[in-house]
Scaffold this motif. Structure first.
Motif, mmCIF file in Angstrom:
data_model
loop_
_atom_site.group_PDB
_atom_site.id
_atom_site.type_symbol
_atom_site.label_atom_id
_atom_site.label_comp_id
_atom_site.label_asym_id
_atom_site.label_seq_id
_atom_site.Cartn_x
_atom_site.Cartn_y
_atom_site.Cartn_z
ATOM 1 N N LEU A 161 20.856 -17.927 48.048
ATOM 2 C CA LEU A 161 19.918 -17.709 49.157
ATOM 3 C C LEU A 161 20.560 -18.132 50.468
ATOM 4 O O LEU A 161 21.256 -19.146 50.522
ATOM 5 N N VAL A 183 10.285 -16.976 54.944
ATOM 6 C CA VAL A 183 10.449 -16.234 53.697
ATOM 7 C C VAL A 183 9.421 -16.699 52.673
ATOM 8 O O VAL A 183 9.206 -17.905 52.493
ATOM 9 N N LEU A 208 8.056 -17.003 48.798
ATOM 10 C CA LEU A 208 8.503 -17.083 47.413
ATOM 11 C C LEU A 208 7.273 -16.840 46.548
ATOM 12 O O LEU A 208 6.345 -17.645 46.536
ATOM 13 N N ARG A 225 10.503 -11.832 54.791
ATOM 14 C CA ARG A 225 11.027 -11.328 53.514
ATOM 15 C C ARG A 225 10.218 -11.942 52.391
ATOM 16 O O ARG A 225 9.660 -13.022 52.536
ATOM 17 N N ARG A 226 10.213 -11.271 51.257
ATOM 18 C CA ARG A 226 9.551 -11.756 50.073
ATOM 19 C C ARG A 226 10.553 -11.835 48.917
ATOM 20 O O ARG A 226 11.268 -10.868 48.654
ATOM 21 N N LEU A 227 10.602 -12.991 48.273
ATOM 22 C CA LEU A 227 11.511 -13.182 47.150
ATOM 23 C C LEU A 227 10.709 -13.550 45.917
ATOM 24 O O LEU A 227 9.632 -14.133 46.028
ATOM 25 N N THR A 228 11.253 -13.226 44.752
ATOM 26 C CA THR A 228 10.637 -13.712 43.521
ATOM 27 C C THR A 228 11.728 -14.300 42.641
ATOM 28 O O THR A 228 12.921 -14.111 42.886
ATOM 29 N N LEU A 252 16.937 -15.490 42.108
ATOM 30 C CA LEU A 252 16.089 -15.036 43.219
ATOM 31 C C LEU A 252 16.356 -13.563 43.465
ATOM 32 O O LEU A 252 17.510 -13.147 43.574
ATOM 33 N N GLU A 258 14.939 -10.048 45.809
ATOM 34 C CA GLU A 258 14.106 -9.558 46.911
ATOM 35 C C GLU A 258 13.021 -8.640 46.364
ATOM 36 O O GLU A 258 13.297 -7.785 45.515
#
Ligand code: ADP
Ligand code: ADP
Length: 225
Positions: free
Chosen positions: A28, A36, A38, A212-215, A221, A223
């Motif tokens: 990251l 951002v 999560l 931004r969106r992360l999972t 990690l 996007e």
């Protein structure tokens, strides 16, 4: 330079004969001013990631780099100092000190850092006013609404002007309307200060408003969208 960089970060917990691999080489780069989200199911490792990024837990592999400084070889004392100077935390529950006023709760971390009482009070009052709490300085937490308590917790988290804000379900304990309001205040603060923020949330509406969106998927990690 990134406010936070995670380089091949690994974290595992002993389980039975083997290990539960929670983070398997997470990468990251979070830039100043970036916000951002999560978003991941319960048990995916969000809290673990925030604790490792926040220098509360050591990774089992890889490096956490805060403002360009590697923490891998730091002593515990240096990690603690770096955490206090560079990182602010907000949790689902505010953890304010009940016997102190809103202002005092925000003054405290600054005095621990060595600021004079006068400087600390000035900055705390300014921050609380920015967060819409100018009329609440002398209230104790029990006299504040849930949203107000959480805004004081945000002010406390950024009182020492950290580079990085880590938030774990910061609106998880609030009703939808209050969540939106507290979140908007948080966005204004991030935009005004150039702080980088990583926010774990189940609230997809709020996640949509971040950059931004992360999972977390299988310990990495990824996007979203
Ligand atoms: P999330 O925040 O996404 O819900 P966590 O990071 O809290 O996930 O937990 C991820 C997984 O790691 C869960 O299965 C949890 O039970 C496990 N876990 C977390 N902390 C520990 C620990 N200290 N010891 C053993 N297992 C842990
Ligand atoms: P979770 O999101 O997993 O429920 P908590 O908010 O309960 O996380 O806190 C996780 C852990 O981090 C707790 O053991 C708490 O004592 C510790 N912790 C939280 N903030 C700090 C801090 N600023 N310094 C040191 N430890 C902290």
């Amino acid at each position: 330079i990134p406010a936070l960089r995670l380089a091949r970060v690994e974290r595992r917990y002993p389980e039975g004969e083997g290990f539960l691999e929670i983070l398997r080489g997470v990468e990251l780069a979070l830039m100043p001013g970036e916000m951002v989200a999560l978003v991941a199911p319960s048990g995916a490792g969000k809290s673990t990631l925030l604790h490792v990024a926040g220098l509360l837990e050591k990774p089992d592999g890889g490096d956490v780099v805060i403002g360009g400084r590697s923490t891998a070889a730091m002593s515990d004392a240096e990690r603690t100092r770096t955490r206090r100077e560079e990182i602010g935390f907000v949790y689902q529950f505010h953890h304010l000190l009940p016997e102190f006023t809103a202002l005092e709760n925000v003054v405290m971390p600054q005095m621990i850092r060595g600021l004079s009482r006068k400087e600390a009070k000035g900055r705390a009052a300014e921050l609380l006013a920015f967060l819409g709490l100018g009329e609440r300085l002398t209230h104790r937490p029990a006299k504040l609404s849930g949203g107000e308590q959480q805004r004081v917790a945000i002010a406390r988290a950024v009182a020492n002007a950290p580079r990085l804000l880590l938030a774990d379900e910061p609106t998880g304990n609030l009703d939808p309307q209050t969540s939106r309001h507290v979140f908007s205040t948080l966005v204004s603060l991030v935009r005004a200060s150039g702080l980088a923020a990583l926010v774990a949330t189940h609230n997809l509406e709020l996640a949509e408003r971040m950059d931004r969106r992360l999972t977390l998927r299988d310990g990495l990690l990824v996007e979203l969208d």
